[in-house]
Write a protein that holds these residues in place. Sequence first.
Motif, PDB file in Angstrom:
ATOM      1  N   GLU A   1      18.091  -0.870  -3.979  1.00 46.82           N
ATOM      2  CA  GLU A   1      17.545  -0.873  -5.338  1.00 46.82           C
ATOM      3  C   GLU A   1      16.025  -1.022  -5.305  1.00 46.82           C
ATOM      4  OE1 GLU A   1      17.145  -0.841  -9.481  1.00 46.82           O
ATOM      5  OE2 GLU A   1      18.794  -0.193  -8.193  1.00 46.82           O
ATOM      6  N   TYR A   2      15.521  -1.900  -4.457  1.00 41.74           N
ATOM      7  CA  TYR A   2      14.075  -2.082  -4.368  1.00 41.74           C
ATOM      8  C   TYR A   2      13.384  -0.821  -3.859  1.00 41.74           C
ATOM      9  CZ  TYR A   2      13.241  -6.961  -5.646  1.00 41.74           C
ATOM     10  OH  TYR A   2      13.085  -8.141  -6.350  1.00 41.74           O
ATOM     11  N   LEU A   3      13.991  -0.112  -2.922  1.00 43.75           N
ATOM     12  CA  LEU A   3      13.389   1.124  -2.423  1.00 43.75           C
ATOM     13  C   LEU A   3      13.282   2.166  -3.537  1.00 43.75           C
ATOM     14  CD1 LEU A   3      15.136   1.411   1.063  1.00 43.75           C
ATOM     15  CD2 LEU A   3      12.754   0.792   0.605  1.00 43.75           C
ATOM     16  N   SER A   4      14.332   2.279  -4.342  1.00 42.49           N
ATOM     17  CA  SER A   4      14.281   3.194  -5.486  1.00 42.49           C
ATOM     18  C   SER A   4      13.277   2.722  -6.524  1.00 42.49           C
ATOM     19  CB  SER A   4      15.678   3.322  -6.111  1.00 42.49           C
ATOM     20  OG  SER A   4      16.595   3.898  -5.214  1.00 42.49           O
ATOM     21  N   LEU A   5      13.222   1.410  -6.737  1.00 39.56           N
ATOM     22  CA  LEU A   5      12.274   0.839  -7.688  1.00 39.56           C
ATOM     23  C   LEU A   5      10.839   1.146  -7.276  1.00 39.56           C
ATOM     24  CD1 LEU A   5      11.471  -1.050 -10.047  1.00 39.56           C
ATOM     25  CD2 LEU A   5      11.730  -2.967  -8.450  1.00 39.56           C
ATOM     26  N   ILE A   6      10.533   0.987  -6.007  1.00 39.25           N
ATOM     27  CA  ILE A   6       9.178   1.274  -5.521  1.00 39.25           C
ATOM     28  C   ILE A   6       8.817   2.731  -5.786  1.00 39.25           C
ATOM     29  CG2 ILE A   6       7.772   1.483  -3.432  1.00 39.25           C
ATOM     30  CD1 ILE A   6       9.254  -1.057  -2.408  1.00 39.25           C
ATOM     31  N   ASN A   7       9.739   3.641  -5.542  1.00 41.30           N
ATOM     32  CA  ASN A   7       9.497   5.056  -5.836  1.00 41.30           C
ATOM     33  C   ASN A   7       9.182   5.269  -7.314  1.00 41.30           C
ATOM     34  OD1 ASN A   7       9.728   6.302  -3.330  1.00 41.30           O
ATOM     35  ND2 ASN A   7      11.949   6.511  -3.481  1.00 41.30           N
TER      36      ASN A   7
ATOM     37  N   THR B   1       7.076  -1.571   4.314  1.00 49.93           N
ATOM     38  CA  THR B   1       6.734  -0.258   4.864  1.00 49.93           C
ATOM     39  C   THR B   1       6.749   0.802   3.770  1.00 49.93           C
ATOM     40  OG1 THR B   1       7.640  -0.854   7.034  1.00 49.93           O
ATOM     41  CG2 THR B   1       7.375   1.493   6.564  1.00 49.93           C
ATOM     42  N   LYS B   2       7.797   0.791   2.960  1.00 51.09           N
ATOM     43  CA  LYS B   2       7.901   1.726   1.849  1.00 51.09           C
ATOM     44  C   LYS B   2       6.785   1.491   0.834  1.00 51.09           C
ATOM     45  CE  LYS B   2       9.968   4.789  -0.781  1.00 51.09           C
ATOM     46  NZ  LYS B   2      10.042   6.224  -0.393  1.00 51.09           N
ATOM     47  N   ALA B   3       6.527   0.233   0.501  1.00 53.93           N
ATOM     48  CA  ALA B   3       5.507  -0.098  -0.482  1.00 53.93           C
ATOM     49  C   ALA B   3       4.122   0.337  -0.018  1.00 53.93           C
ATOM     50  CB  ALA B   3       5.523  -1.602  -0.763  1.00 53.93           C
ATOM     51  N   ALA B   4       3.819   0.170   1.267  1.00 44.16           N
ATOM     52  CA  ALA B   4       2.518   0.575   1.796  1.00 44.16           C
ATOM     53  C   ALA B   4       2.318   2.076   1.638  1.00 44.16           C
ATOM     54  CB  ALA B   4       2.402   0.166   3.258  1.00 44.16           C
ATOM     55  N   GLN B   5       3.364   2.832   1.850  1.00 45.03           N
ATOM     56  CA  GLN B   5       3.292   4.286   1.695  1.00 45.03           C
ATOM     57  C   GLN B   5       3.087   4.679   0.234  1.00 45.03           C
ATOM     58  OE1 GLN B   5       7.079   5.374   3.335  1.00 45.03           O
ATOM     59  NE2 GLN B   5       6.415   5.140   5.471  1.00 45.03           N
TER      60      GLN B   5
END
Length: 326
Positions: free
Chosen positions: A86-92, A140-144
């Motif tokens: 969920e957090y990965l989708s949220l970051i997107n 890592t995802k957030a940095a990108q």
Amino acid sequence: MTNEQGALVNPLRPVILAAAGSPRLKRALTGIPVTSDIVRRFVAGETRDDLITVAQQLLHSGRMVSVDFLGENTTDRAQADATVAEYLSLINDLAALERPPLAGIEAAPVEVSVKLSALGQALPEDGPTIATENLRILCTKAAQAGVWVTVDAEDHTTTAATLATVTELRGEFPWLGAVVQAYLHRTEVDCRDLSGAGSRIRLCKGAYREPHEVAFQRSAEVTDSYLRCLAILMRGDGYPMVASHDPAVIAAAEQLVTETGRGPGRFEHQMLYGIRDGEQVRLAAAGKAVRVYVPYGSQWYGYLTRRLAERPANLTFFLRALVSKS
């Protein structure tokens, strides 16, 4: 009821915080049809779509956001994995929002806040390791994506492990934020240890029910501790995040900014969604960096009870709404 500083004290705070851990009361409250309407004052909604609508409105108003997908004390690996997803989708989704530029402010307009217990910290045997790796995935995802991450504080039994994880990952992600709670006796030392160059620290008063052995109990003591910790952070080399709705704290922060020569881009005010919205708008209009902590998700009960315990006005609003809609 007021303390000697004139700040409001909630005499029902211990009772409300005890209720936060009552499964029976939780079932009763969440079963009331009108509850969802009342909760929406403090929670953006149960779905990510609800959250994104609110976050975009806040960004357009000149404020920044920190988003919390509600959930904590996970004891199931599948649930921890679902939280990471969920957090990965949220970051997107947050990265795709329109982010109007803020004059003189270089902070990331969007951030996610995450509790390590939601990432598996309490899982048997390898919980801390699993939570650390899950946090690494999110960072890592957030940095990108150009999104910040801050690790939320929980009750005092998790503080040492949580700060150890933050310290470990700051070697890879120096912008990773941490939250410290002024009502804990240890926090002055933590502020000194964590306020180095580039360090982002959110200072809040604290919202959990803690024993007197580890935490100040009286409102005046907590406020005094907050002001001491704030002075340490403001005079340090990091990036203080002043998480408070207390007018005395806000005034003290502005005074310290003047004394230390910090510009509006070297610290920020933080407030909770649904609380003192007018003050948030006023500070943002004055050119201050203001970030709103916005929670969403179905696991809102614990969050709501902590908000009710903090201020008598919140509890009065909630009870009045229940009576008027029942």
